[in-house]
Write an enzyme that holds these catalytic residues in place. Sequence first.
Site, PDB file in Angstrom:
ATOM      1  N   HIS A 504      -7.929  -3.514  -8.080  1.00 40.90           N
ATOM      2  CA  HIS A 504      -7.265  -2.235  -7.838  1.00 40.90           C
ATOM      3  C   HIS A 504      -5.846  -2.237  -8.410  1.00 40.90           C
ATOM      4  O   HIS A 504      -5.458  -1.317  -9.146  1.00 40.90           O
ATOM      5  CB  HIS A 504      -7.233  -1.970  -6.332  1.00 40.90           C
ATOM      6  CG  HIS A 504      -6.583  -0.679  -5.944  1.00 40.90           C
ATOM      7  ND1 HIS A 504      -7.295   0.408  -5.498  1.00 40.90           N
ATOM      8  CD2 HIS A 504      -5.281  -0.293  -5.927  1.00 40.90           C
ATOM      9  CE1 HIS A 504      -6.463   1.410  -5.221  1.00 40.90           C
ATOM     10  NE2 HIS A 504      -5.232   0.996  -5.478  1.00 40.90           N
ATOM     11  N   GLU A 505      -5.076  -3.242  -8.070  1.00 36.73           N
ATOM     12  CA  GLU A 505      -3.690  -3.277  -8.533  1.00 36.73           C
ATOM     13  C   GLU A 505      -3.599  -3.402 -10.050  1.00 36.73           C
ATOM     14  O   GLU A 505      -2.682  -2.861 -10.672  1.00 36.73           O
ATOM     15  CB  GLU A 505      -2.917  -4.406  -7.843  1.00 36.73           C
ATOM     16  CG  GLU A 505      -2.767  -4.235  -6.335  1.00 36.73           C
ATOM     17  CD  GLU A 505      -2.191  -2.884  -5.945  1.00 36.73           C
ATOM     18  OE1 GLU A 505      -1.418  -2.287  -6.725  1.00 36.73           O
ATOM     19  OE2 GLU A 505      -2.540  -2.390  -4.854  1.00 36.73           O
ATOM     20  N   HIS A 508      -3.706  -0.020 -11.503  1.00 35.78           N
ATOM     21  CA  HIS A 508      -2.362   0.566 -11.583  1.00 35.78           C
ATOM     22  C   HIS A 508      -1.580  -0.067 -12.727  1.00 35.78           C
ATOM     23  O   HIS A 508      -0.883   0.616 -13.486  1.00 35.78           O
ATOM     24  CB  HIS A 508      -1.604   0.331 -10.278  1.00 35.78           C
ATOM     25  CG  HIS A 508      -2.024   1.201  -9.142  1.00 35.78           C
ATOM     26  ND1 HIS A 508      -2.131   2.562  -9.243  1.00 35.78           N
ATOM     27  CD2 HIS A 508      -2.337   0.897  -7.851  1.00 35.78           C
ATOM     28  CE1 HIS A 508      -2.493   3.071  -8.065  1.00 35.78           C
ATOM     29  NE2 HIS A 508      -2.624   2.076  -7.213  1.00 35.78           N
ATOM     30  N   HIS A 511      -2.571   1.201 -16.008  1.00 35.51           N
ATOM     31  CA  HIS A 511      -2.147   2.600 -16.129  1.00 35.51           C
ATOM     32  C   HIS A 511      -0.733   2.642 -16.705  1.00 35.51           C
ATOM     33  O   HIS A 511      -0.401   3.508 -17.525  1.00 35.51           O
ATOM     34  CB  HIS A 511      -2.196   3.277 -14.761  1.00 35.51           C
ATOM     35  CG  HIS A 511      -2.207   4.769 -14.816  1.00 35.51           C
ATOM     36  ND1 HIS A 511      -2.299   5.551 -13.681  1.00 35.51           N
ATOM     37  CD2 HIS A 511      -2.130   5.654 -15.844  1.00 35.51           C
ATOM     38  CE1 HIS A 511      -2.290   6.831 -14.011  1.00 35.51           C
ATOM     39  NE2 HIS A 511      -2.177   6.919 -15.322  1.00 35.51           N
TER      40      HIS A 511
END
Length: 714
Positions: A504-505, A508, A511
Amino acid sequence: MKLNLIAFAVVGALSTTVLLSGCQTSNAPTQAAAGMEAQNPLMQASTLQYQAPDFSQIKDEHFEHALEQGIEEHHAQVLAIADNKEPATFANTIVALETSGELLTRASKVFYNLTGSNSNPALRKLQGEMAPKMAAHSDNIHLNGKLFARIDSLYQRRNTLGLTAEEVRLIEIYHQRFVMAGAKLTEAQKAEIRLLNEEQSKLTNEFGQRLLRLTKEIAVVVDSVDELKGLSESEIRAAKADAKAAGHEGKYLINITNTTRQPILAKLENRELRQQVWQASSNRGMSGDNETASLVARLAQLRAERAKLLGYDSWADYRLTPQMAKTPEAVYQMFGSMVPAVVANTQKEADDIQAMIDKTGGDFTLAPWDWAFYAEKVRKDKFDLDSAAIKPYFEFERVLKDGVFFTLERLYGVTLKPRPDLPVYHEDVKAYEMFDADGSSMAIFYADYFAREGKRGGAWMSSFVTQSKLLNQKPVVVNVMNIKKAPEGEPTFVSYDEVTTMFHEMGHGTHGMFSKVTYPSLSGTAVSRDFVEFPSTFEEDWAAHPEVLANYAKHYETGEVIPDDLLQKLLKSRSFNQGFDTLEYMAAALVDLEWHSLSADAPLQDVAEFEAKALKKHGINIAAVPPRYKSTYFAHAFPGGYSASYYAYMWSEILAADAFAYVQTQGGLNREIGMKYRKTIREVGNSVPPMEAYKAFRGQAPTTEALLKRRGLN
């Protein structure tokens, strides 16, 4: 929290305006001041690759001067833009703002990242001192009438200026930001909103400070190893080492994470100790020197007052206006449509757990501190799953390199190579350089995964340097987590939940690192709250992809791939407890929204009473499943940037589930679909409206079908 919203506070130039205070234009520096500047590494751009901070030179004492000088310089630059006698143009107003505040941005990004990940009393003291100055500086910019007149002039003519689509969008975002900050208020109203903003900045800072102190204060000291039955020998050794470090020689320490549920409750056999641990978590902040209940009540009230001043019925109405959801009603409707299925699923899980309690001789009714412990027994009984048998297949380094990094290479063509030559801010932090498929360098990435004193709870991503073609900047990004590090010389194992959080991180992180926009205010993760969690949640699901799992889920000693029967049990077991997981999240999101739906004339609320009423109102008041975060330690909603926005995780999950399901129809783990996703979603930042970006990738708007399937609720 799975994204550090400091990133939003210090993106580019004017978008740093959540930051610091107004002041006078600078005078010529004295000789002493010039000498101080020469010795302060924050005063100039770092000479390291991509301006990565030189942590070998940066000291705590450097921040105050750099921040104060940065405020002064930025203030002078903004005044010069506002006072320009030439008619407003995109170049002399918007571009000028985007390139202003270089020192302030640089110093702020390092300072706020360290106050979250590697704090100490000196940094916390300075953080408190700077809080009101940050609010004042933001107000001095957003409430500057001359500056807004220039922006408004461009906004009214934006479609006749021959600008690119990205430039038009940037003008629109500036205009909206200024209007929502109060640019159209009367001078008397502006004075009032300054006071509210100053108070909010002080209270949010104080909330964060108290929460950090509470984390240490509420740790549970255990006298005897006999009470720790159920923990592994390694976990017991770690608890003993933590106790010694905290001054409790010969005892054992259980640290409390910043969620209501505590991972250790799934293992502890001692019910009294489980209750003690859960109550330490659940009751924090309600009383004592570090209580936060009073801060919660006042923050909710003053935000409502600020919203009213700006012409909104509530803070929730104000906050959701620029988001994808647009209105609180849309969010209430989303959750309301799911409540019956989620509650029914949760009640079934509760019945199964109570049956297990009865079956194993427990003469008591299921309580919150029992759920995780007996849920694991039910999981093992239903799926014949032995957690101890799974553990050796999830060694941290292998998960990172052969799981997270492997997936990035397969989907997006990028590789990460260690950069031990780059200085870091703590010995546990590792630096990497990201390279594209053609060998070109893209970014610097810091991995800060292990828990320690001075780091706030949770997991997040942030940036030290934001990507921008205008500023010729490539991204420097950090991922932060709180994984319990094994004792020296032993391998660190992670739970499957921690595995998915690592993915998940990195969602980010990429991104930010894949961003290819011109203007810093539109870069990377500078998107709406209910879109920003989409790329990260999308990345989570690759952790369970068969090809990815086969590459990282290997025995730490033998290298043997996790046996297929054990893997299938694990994957099937993931659907169990989804009622609990969904309900505790929904409870927190709805409590957040209820706090911020209060009107300005509502009196100060009793926190416990308010929470109970909110849960009852929405039909989710199940005693054994409290909210994931109670108000007194709800870091997202009160000191953090997710006030009235915690719903965004599920809103984004709708996009993520729909997108992931679509990708599987396009061949799954392959470069072609990965690059399409990278170019249409990751690279565009906020230069394209979120739904337009999504449709460019998916070809249509999302539906909730894939979400319900993802959570096993259909």
